[in-house]
Structures are given as C-alpha cells and as structure tokens.
Design a protein around this motif. Structure first.
Motif, PDB file in Angstrom:
ATOM      1  N   VAL A   1      -3.621  -8.051  -8.830  1.00 30.32           N
ATOM      2  CA  VAL A   1      -2.884  -6.789  -8.965  1.00 30.32           C
ATOM      3  C   VAL A   1      -2.119  -6.861 -10.269  1.00 30.32           C
ATOM      4  O   VAL A   1      -1.158  -7.601 -10.382  1.00 30.32           O
ATOM      5  N   ASP A   2      -2.542  -6.094 -11.263  1.00 24.04           N
ATOM      6  CA  ASP A   2      -1.901  -6.239 -12.570  1.00 24.04           C
ATOM      7  C   ASP A   2      -1.574  -4.906 -13.231  1.00 24.04           C
ATOM      8  O   ASP A   2      -1.431  -4.832 -14.422  1.00 24.04           O
ATOM      9  N   SER A   3      -1.500  -3.844 -12.444  1.00 23.39           N
ATOM     10  CA  SER A   3      -1.156  -2.570 -13.079  1.00 23.39           C
ATOM     11  C   SER A   3       0.128  -2.008 -12.507  1.00 23.39           C
ATOM     12  O   SER A   3       1.196  -2.288 -13.017  1.00 23.39           O
ATOM     13  N   ILE A   4       0.081  -1.259 -11.397  1.00 24.35           N
ATOM     14  CA  ILE A   4       1.317  -0.677 -10.858  1.00 24.35           C
ATOM     15  C   ILE A   4       1.581  -1.210  -9.453  1.00 24.35           C
ATOM     16  O   ILE A   4       0.687  -1.239  -8.617  1.00 24.35           O
ATOM     17  N   ILE A   5       2.828  -1.649  -9.240  1.00 25.18           N
ATOM     18  CA  ILE A   5       3.266  -2.163  -7.943  1.00 25.18           C
ATOM     19  C   ILE A   5       4.550  -1.411  -7.584  1.00 25.18           C
ATOM     20  O   ILE A   5       5.422  -1.242  -8.437  1.00 25.18           O
ATOM     21  N   LEU A   6       4.651  -0.954  -6.348  1.00 26.40           N
ATOM     22  CA  LEU A   6       5.851  -0.255  -5.887  1.00 26.40           C
ATOM     23  C   LEU A   6       6.617  -1.165  -4.931  1.00 26.40           C
ATOM     24  O   LEU A   6       6.058  -1.655  -3.957  1.00 26.40           O
ATOM     25  N   ILE A   7       7.890  -1.406  -5.249  1.00 28.48           N
ATOM     26  CA  ILE A   7       8.767  -2.187  -4.372  1.00 28.48           C
ATOM     27  C   ILE A   7       9.698  -1.193  -3.686  1.00 28.48           C
ATOM     28  O   ILE A   7      10.418  -0.451  -4.346  1.00 28.48           O
ATOM     29  N   ASP A   8       9.663  -1.188  -2.356  1.00 33.07           N
ATOM     30  CA  ASP A   8      10.487  -0.261  -1.572  1.00 33.07           C
ATOM     31  C   ASP A   8      11.255  -1.093  -0.550  1.00 33.07           C
ATOM     32  O   ASP A   8      10.727  -1.420   0.516  1.00 33.07           O
ATOM     33  N   GLY A   9      12.481  -1.470  -0.897  1.00 30.96           N
ATOM     34  CA  GLY A   9      13.270  -2.329  -0.007  1.00 30.96           C
ATOM     35  C   GLY A   9      12.598  -3.675   0.143  1.00 30.96           C
ATOM     36  O   GLY A   9      12.359  -4.370  -0.836  1.00 30.96           O
ATOM     37  N   GLU A  10      12.251  -4.018   1.377  1.00 27.48           N
ATOM     38  CA  GLU A  10      11.594  -5.305   1.627  1.00 27.48           C
ATOM     39  C   GLU A  10      10.076  -5.187   1.683  1.00 27.48           C
ATOM     40  O   GLU A  10       9.392  -6.138   2.014  1.00 27.48           O
ATOM     41  N   LYS A  11       9.555  -3.998   1.399  1.00 23.51           N
ATOM     42  CA  LYS A  11       8.099  -3.790   1.418  1.00 23.51           C
ATOM     43  C   LYS A  11       7.600  -3.618  -0.008  1.00 23.51           C
ATOM     44  O   LYS A  11       8.354  -3.214  -0.893  1.00 23.51           O
ATOM     45  N   HIS A  12       6.328  -3.899  -0.203  1.00 22.28           N
ATOM     46  CA  HIS A  12       5.728  -3.581  -1.501  1.00 22.28           C
ATOM     47  C   HIS A  12       4.330  -3.011  -1.276  1.00 22.28           C
ATOM     48  O   HIS A  12       3.689  -3.295  -0.271  1.00 22.28           O
ATOM     49  N   TYR A  13       3.948  -2.153  -2.203  1.00 23.98           N
ATOM     50  CA  TYR A  13       2.639  -1.501  -2.141  1.00 23.98           C
ATOM     51  C   TYR A  13       1.928  -1.766  -3.456  1.00 23.98           C
ATOM     52  O   TYR A  13       2.559  -1.797  -4.516  1.00 23.98           O
ATOM     53  N   THR A  14       0.619  -1.925  -3.376  1.00 20.50           N
ATOM     54  CA  THR A  14      -0.152  -2.174  -4.585  1.00 20.50           C
ATOM     55  C   THR A  14      -1.288  -1.166  -4.685  1.00 20.50           C
ATOM     56  O   THR A  14      -1.604  -0.462  -3.732  1.00 20.50           O
ATOM     57  N   LYS A  15      -1.856  -1.119  -5.861  1.00 20.66           N
ATOM     58  CA  LYS A  15      -3.046  -0.321  -6.143  1.00 20.66           C
ATOM     59  C   LYS A  15      -2.909   1.127  -5.661  1.00 20.66           C
ATOM     60  O   LYS A  15      -1.913   1.775  -5.915  1.00 20.66           O
ATOM     61  N   SER A  16      -3.916   1.647  -4.954  1.00 21.85           N
ATOM     62  CA  SER A  16      -3.918   3.066  -4.576  1.00 21.85           C
ATOM     63  C   SER A  16      -2.779   3.383  -3.611  1.00 21.85           C
ATOM     64  O   SER A  16      -2.220   4.484  -3.650  1.00 21.85           O
ATOM     65  N   SER A  17      -2.399   2.434  -2.757  1.00 23.08           N
ATOM     66  CA  SER A  17      -1.283   2.691  -1.830  1.00 23.08           C
ATOM     67  C   SER A  17       0.011   2.916  -2.606  1.00 23.08           C
ATOM     68  O   SER A  17       0.793   3.800  -2.278  1.00 23.08           O
ATOM     69  N   ALA A  18       0.221   2.113  -3.659  1.00 24.32           N
ATOM     70  CA  ALA A  18       1.409   2.301  -4.501  1.00 24.32           C
ATOM     71  C   ALA A  18       1.378   3.688  -5.141  1.00 24.32           C
ATOM     72  O   ALA A  18       2.368   4.422  -5.103  1.00 24.32           O
ATOM     73  N   ALA A  19       0.228   4.059  -5.709  1.00 22.37           N
ATOM     74  CA  ALA A  19       0.106   5.354  -6.382  1.00 22.37           C
ATOM     75  C   ALA A  19       0.390   6.506  -5.417  1.00 22.37           C
ATOM     76  O   ALA A  19       1.100   7.463  -5.757  1.00 22.37           O
ATOM     77  N   LEU A  20      -0.128   6.417  -4.199  1.00 27.89           N
ATOM     78  CA  LEU A  20       0.078   7.498  -3.231  1.00 27.89           C
ATOM     79  C   LEU A  20       1.514   7.537  -2.711  1.00 27.89           C
ATOM     80  O   LEU A  20       2.069   8.621  -2.514  1.00 27.89           O
ATOM     81  N   HIS A  21       2.132   6.380  -2.518  1.00 25.59           N
ATOM     82  CA  HIS A  21       3.547   6.361  -2.103  1.00 25.59           C
ATOM     83  C   HIS A  21       4.440   6.922  -3.210  1.00 25.59           C
ATOM     84  O   HIS A  21       5.451   7.559  -2.921  1.00 25.59           O
ATOM     85  N   ILE A  22       4.075   6.685  -4.461  1.00 24.10           N
ATOM     86  CA  ILE A  22       4.831   7.255  -5.589  1.00 24.10           C
ATOM     87  C   ILE A  22       4.651   8.780  -5.598  1.00 24.10           C
ATOM     88  O   ILE A  22       5.628   9.527  -5.690  1.00 24.10           O
ATOM     89  N   ALA A  23       3.407   9.246  -5.469  1.00 24.55           N
ATOM     90  CA  ALA A  23       3.117  10.689  -5.486  1.00 24.55           C
ATOM     91  C   ALA A  23       3.915  11.423  -4.415  1.00 24.55           C
ATOM     92  O   ALA A  23       4.391  12.537  -4.630  1.00 24.55           O
ATOM     93  N   LYS A  24       4.105  10.771  -3.266  1.00 25.44           N
ATOM     94  CA  LYS A  24       4.820  11.375  -2.139  1.00 25.44           C
ATOM     95  C   LYS A  24       6.259  11.755  -2.508  1.00 25.44           C
ATOM     96  O   LYS A  24       6.830  12.678  -1.937  1.00 25.44           O
ATOM     97  N   GLN A  25       6.841  11.055  -3.492  1.00 28.49           N
ATOM     98  CA  GLN A  25       8.240  11.278  -3.875  1.00 28.49           C
ATOM     99  C   GLN A  25       8.417  12.266  -5.030  1.00 28.49           C
ATOM    100  O   GLN A  25       9.536  12.625  -5.364  1.00 28.49           O
ATOM    101  N   LEU A  26       7.321  12.670  -5.668  1.00 29.80           N
ATOM    102  CA  LEU A  26       7.440  13.501  -6.867  1.00 29.80           C
ATOM    103  C   LEU A  26       7.617  14.971  -6.530  1.00 29.80           C
ATOM    104  O   LEU A  26       7.302  15.409  -5.437  1.00 29.80           O
TER     105      LEU A  26
END
Length: 133
Positions: free
Chosen positions: A57-82
């Motif tokens: 995993v070397d592009s975008i990683i989302l850290i949300d409290g004690e959880k982290h999301y990578t790849k497409s899951s990170a992208a979709l969790h980010i989109a949810k907040q925009l």
C-alpha cells in the motif's frame, strides 16, 4: 494527536496523489481531514503504529481514530465526507473489495508513468499549512 479529524497519508512525490490532496481540500467543507506525506516523520510513525506494509500500500491511506483504510476503501471513505454528490460514491462499497482494489491497484501501479513524479514532497502554501501535520 486529536481524534477530531481523519488523517490522509499520501505519496508526497506522486503528482496524482498531490492532485488528489488538493482536490479533497477544496471539497472538505466540514474540515474533516488533515494530511501527511507517507515519507514524512508523522507518516512513518502512523505506518509503523498500524503496521502497514508500504510495499503493498503506497498511495493513499486513511487513518480514522484507531482504524485505517487502504486502497479503494480509503478512497470511498474519503468521498463519503466530501461536499456535493461525492458521498454517493460510498455506495461502491457493495462491490467486492478484490474488484475495487484491482482497479485501484492498476491506477496506483501506473500513476508515475501517467501523471509523473516530483523530485520532492509538495510544500503546502501558507493558507493550506494548517491542513498538514
């Protein structure tokens, strides 16, 4: 570190990733996100804390409290907040992860070839500095 915001770790030398960061900042109307380059000290600390293998995993990683999301899951969790219609993209979470991630991996694998690479990490402007850790 405060848990009031979500942290996006990104490849600081990737033009596509830097473009994505700028894009997210413009649409982050609720001020949900802070950013750090994977190459930065805080990026390295978080990678180590969450035991993330950056060879996979070397592009975008989302850290949300004690959880982290990578790849497409990170992208979709980010989109949810925009702002705007982007939260609707979260519906793609129903697509099996292996399908979402194969598309994501294809883009990530070719990102330097398609979008180029910087010599060093992006330096945020004064007005954007508060968004970076």
């Amino acid at each position: 570190m405060s848990n009031n915001y979500k942290i996006i770790l990104f490849d600081g030398v990737c033009n596509l990733c830097n473009g994505a960061v700028t894009y997210i900042i413009k649409r982050d109307k609720k001020n949900v996100f802070k950013f750090a380059a994977l190459q930065s000290e805080i990026g390295q600390q978080l990678i180590s804390k969450f035991n993330i293998d950056t060879s996979k995993v070397d592009s975008i990683i989302l850290i949300d409290g004690e959880k982290h999301y990578t790849k497409s899951s990170a992208a979709l969790h980010i989109a949810k907040q925009l702002s705007g219609a982007y939260p609707l993209l979260f519906g793609f979470m129903i697509v099996p992860k292996f399908i979402r991630n194969s598309v994501y991996d294809y883009i990530a694998k070719n990102r330097y070839k398609w979008f180029g690479k910087k010599e060093s990490c992006m330096i945020p402007t004064v007005e954007l500095k508060s968004k970076f850790l």
